[in-house]
Write an enzyme that holds these catalytic residues in place. Sequence first.
Site, short mmCIF file in Angstrom:
data_model
loop_
_atom_site.label_atom_id
_atom_site.label_comp_id
_atom_site.label_asym_id
_atom_site.label_seq_id
_atom_site.Cartn_x
_atom_site.Cartn_y
_atom_site.Cartn_z
CG ASP A 166 34.73 33.37 93.32
OD1 ASP A 166 35.09 32.11 93.21
OD2 ASP A 166 35.52 34.04 92.65
CG PHE B 19 33.96 34.55 81.86
CD1 PHE B 19 34.79 33.65 82.51
CD2 PHE B 19 34.01 35.71 81.96
CE1 PHE B 19 35.81 34.07 83.27
CE2 PHE B 19 35.28 36.37 82.91
CZ PHE B 19 35.98 35.57 83.59
NE ARG C 113 39.18 40.41 91.61
CZ ARG C 113 39.45 39.37 91.21
NH1 ARG C 113 38.52 38.36 91.60
NH2 ARG C 113 40.51 38.89 90.92
#
Length: 176
Positions: A98, A151, A164
């Site tokens: 990712d 983030f 997710r």
Amino acid sequence: MNKKLNVLISSEDLQKRIKELATQINNDYKGEKITLVCVLKGGVMFFTDLAKHLTIDVEFDFLDVSSYGNEQVSSGIVKVNKDLDSPVTGKKVIVVEDIIDTGHSLVRIKEHLLSQQPADLKIAVLLDKPERREAKIQQPEYIGFTIPNKFVVGFGLDDGQLLRNLDYVGYVTFEE
Ligand code: IMP
Ligand code: MG
């Protein structure tokens, strides 16, 4: 304070870029077979969308690693939770992850896979956060987007195991 989700990279932009990366991989590996290694769990959305656009021969395998300690501050110590089903000895491998942040996870993953002597090992990351790099590691061969030191969540990336499933990459802000 309310948590608000903001879009950093839209679903459309993700899909367009992933298709471009797949085209690049199809050209780089023309007539060859590769093993696409998904780094669980964060890599899963990028992995499946990338794989759908590959026209070369592809085998799938899955690897799960984790850093000890706080999720948001990588400690630099990484352990293997789920290993590949088959060793990649003699195979051409692309690791699909990712994000590259401090780089410690990918250093550990590379070490782990190189010990099995693959014919070739390349890295594909959806996101690159270069400002946070600590580990001595070569830039991944395939990079979707370079992002600022924020983030991010969604499209595989989690905040405490949630978010997710978003079809975009976002970030959280707090509002009154
Ligand atoms: P690294 O070892 O610091 O490069 O971190 C790699 C792992 O940390 C990634 O595979 C992610 O699981 C996690 N990570 C790093 N940055 C973020 C973020 O912004 N959001 C969610 N997870 C992240
Ligand atoms: Mg990860």
